[in-house]
Each structure stands twice: as C-alpha cells, then as structure tokens.
Write an enzyme that holds these catalytic residues in place. Structure first.
Site, mmCIF file in Angstrom:
data_model
loop_
_atom_site.group_PDB
_atom_site.id
_atom_site.type_symbol
_atom_site.label_atom_id
_atom_site.label_comp_id
_atom_site.label_asym_id
_atom_site.label_seq_id
_atom_site.Cartn_x
_atom_site.Cartn_y
_atom_site.Cartn_z
ATOM 1 N N ASN A 230 -13.369 1.907 -2.479
ATOM 2 C CA ASN A 230 -12.407 0.885 -2.093
ATOM 3 C C ASN A 230 -12.951 0.315 -0.790
ATOM 4 O OD1 ASN A 230 -10.355 -0.784 -1.329
ATOM 5 N ND2 ASN A 230 -8.722 0.740 -1.508
ATOM 6 N N HIS B 210 -14.346 -8.628 -0.795
ATOM 7 C CA HIS B 210 -14.271 -10.045 -1.131
ATOM 8 C C HIS B 210 -15.429 -10.867 -0.570
ATOM 9 C CE1 HIS B 210 -10.396 -8.694 -2.389
ATOM 10 N NE2 HIS B 210 -10.015 -8.420 -1.159
ATOM 11 N N ASP C 241 -25.415 -5.608 -2.012
ATOM 12 C CA ASP C 241 -26.859 -5.364 -2.162
ATOM 13 C C ASP C 241 -27.174 -3.876 -2.060
ATOM 14 O OD1 ASP C 241 -27.577 -7.966 -2.606
ATOM 15 O OD2 ASP C 241 -28.287 -8.342 -0.561
ATOM 16 N N HIS D 143 -8.729 -0.423 -6.034
ATOM 17 C CA HIS D 143 -7.813 -1.040 -5.073
ATOM 18 C C HIS D 143 -6.421 -0.472 -5.288
ATOM 19 C CE1 HIS D 143 -10.830 -3.867 -3.901
ATOM 20 N NE2 HIS D 143 -11.101 -4.056 -5.183
ATOM 21 N N MET D 144 -5.738 -0.205 -4.197
ATOM 22 C CA MET D 144 -4.354 0.264 -4.273
ATOM 23 C C MET D 144 -3.457 -0.833 -4.844
ATOM 24 S SD MET D 144 -3.858 3.296 -2.548
ATOM 25 C CE MET D 144 -2.642 3.350 -1.228
ATOM 26 N N SER D 145 -3.628 -2.061 -4.328
ATOM 27 C CA SER D 145 -2.749 -3.155 -4.738
ATOM 28 C C SER D 145 -3.365 -3.904 -5.913
ATOM 29 C CB SER D 145 -2.537 -4.113 -3.557
ATOM 30 O OG SER D 145 -3.767 -4.699 -3.167
ATOM 31 N N TYR E 281 0.802 -1.229 0.000
ATOM 32 C CA TYR E 281 0.000 0.000 0.000
ATOM 33 C C TYR E 281 0.831 1.273 0.000
ATOM 34 C CZ TYR E 281 -3.361 -3.593 1.240
ATOM 35 O OH TYR E 281 -4.117 -4.736 1.232
ATOM 36 N N ARG F 18 -8.380 -12.797 -2.543
ATOM 37 C CA ARG F 18 -8.511 -11.410 -3.020
ATOM 38 C C ARG F 18 -8.891 -11.353 -4.507
ATOM 39 N NH1 ARG F 18 -6.205 -8.479 1.362
ATOM 40 N NH2 ARG F 18 -4.550 -9.681 2.331
HETATM 41 C C1 DQA Z 1 -7.353 -3.357 -0.916
HETATM 42 C C2 DQA Z 1 -7.152 -4.848 -1.243
HETATM 43 C C3 DQA Z 1 -7.952 -5.723 -0.273
HETATM 44 O O1 DQA Z 1 -7.744 -7.107 -0.588
HETATM 45 C C4 DQA Z 1 -7.491 -5.485 1.145
HETATM 46 O O2 DQA Z 1 -8.260 -6.253 2.051
HETATM 47 C C5 DQA Z 1 -7.508 -4.027 1.510
HETATM 48 C C6 DQA Z 1 -7.033 -3.051 0.542
HETATM 49 C C7 DQA Z 1 -6.468 -2.455 -1.790
HETATM 50 O O3 DQA Z 1 -6.727 -1.251 -1.795
HETATM 51 O O4 DQA Z 1 -5.537 -2.946 -2.433
HETATM 52 O O5 DQA Z 1 -7.838 -3.664 2.631
HETATM 53 O O6 DQA Z 1 -8.716 -3.025 -1.179
#
Ligand code: DQA
Length: 152
Positions: free
Chosen positions: A75, A81, A88, A101-103, A23, A112
């Site tokens: 995010n 997940h 909903d 998502h950052m990653s 991150y 994930r």
């Molecule tokens: C995340 C990826 C998710 O798997 C993880 O649980 C996060 C951050 C991301 O921004 O990459 O909390 O959403």
C-alpha cells in the site's frame, strides 16, 4: 528469513488518527498484528516495512532483489498515484506484487483512480479496510504457490 514483504508507504503510520471515514480506526500495528496472524496460519513469514521517505522505499524494494523475498504486498498511499520511481523499482523484480488500499480509491477523487503501480502489479485489492491487506496477502500467497507448482 521471510517469504513476503509487506510495504506501507507515506502517511500510513497515521492510520487510527487519520480520516476515519475512509480508513477506520484501526492502527498500523493492528493491521500488522492481523497480517502476522494470517501468515502463521499460512505457514509463511513476513517482513513488514513502513516509511514516509520515497527514497527509503525505493531502496527497500531494491534490497528485495537479493533478500529472499518471494512476493510483495504494497500500500504505497499517495505515491500510488504518481511515483514512477516506486513503479520502476517494483518493475525490476520478477516476483508477484499485489497492490492494496484500505479505501475504495475508485469511488473517491479522480486523482486516486489512476495507479501507476498497477502497471507492475499482478492485481489490486481496494475498499475493504484492513481486510484489503489480508486479501492481498492471500492473493500473493496464491500466486507464489501456483508459480512454485509449475514445472521448472
Ligand atoms: C490509500 C488511498 C490513497 O489514495 C491515499 O493517498 C492513502 C491511502 C488507501 O489505503 O486507501 O494514503 O492508499
């Protein structure tokens, strides 16, 4: 009044102090500052909300039915997940949702790879660090602009 709602889910207030390999070192405040700067460039206004409480997140999404929100960038952190409740709630809205998502979640653990939110999202951006949010804001703005250009 705002145009777009930016939603940050569980644990994302810890950016900057959490797993820098995935991150980076920027904080949620840094990300929000960059989002506001891009919003000013695009001439739109943002409402930004973070919570670690799933029920509060669902309620903020419900409020978006009536508060003028035109699009959402979310995010949801780990809720992405498995939270059918957030899925909903987003599914009740008839406005574009962009997941960020950052990653690069697809290059990480198998759990994930699944996003229940993808079913109710227009698309997703993952793997570009804080840039994912900026790309997500550009994407939602594009979708809303295209929509409002369509004949009614
Ligand atoms: C995340 C990826 C998710 O798997 C993880 O649980 C996060 C951050 C991301 O921004 O990459 O909390 O959403």
């Amino acid at each position: 009044m705002h145009d777009y709602l930016i939603l940050h889910g569980v644990n994302l207030n810890m950016f900057g102090r959490r797993d820098p390999a995935h991150y980076g070192t920027c904080t949620l405040d840094d990300i929000n500052r960059d989002l506001h700067a891009l919003a000013a460039e695009l001439n739109v206004r943002l409402d930004i909300f973070q919570t670690n409480d799933e029920g509060r997140m669902v309620e903020r999404i419900h409020a978006a039915l009536d508060d003028g929100t035109r699009g959402i960038v979310i995010n949801a952190g780990a809720w992405t997940h498995y939270s059918y409740a957030i899925m909903d709630a987003l599914g009740m809205l008839s406005l574009p949702v962009v997941e960020v998502h950052m990653s690069n979640v697809h290059a990480r653990e198998a759990f994930r790879h699944e996003s229940v939110l993808s079913r109710v999202s227009a698309g997703s951006v993952a793997g570009f660090g804080s840039m994912s949010y900026l790309l997500g804001l550009r994407a939602v703005h594009h979708l809303v602009s295209v929509r409002s250009a369509l004949p009614h």
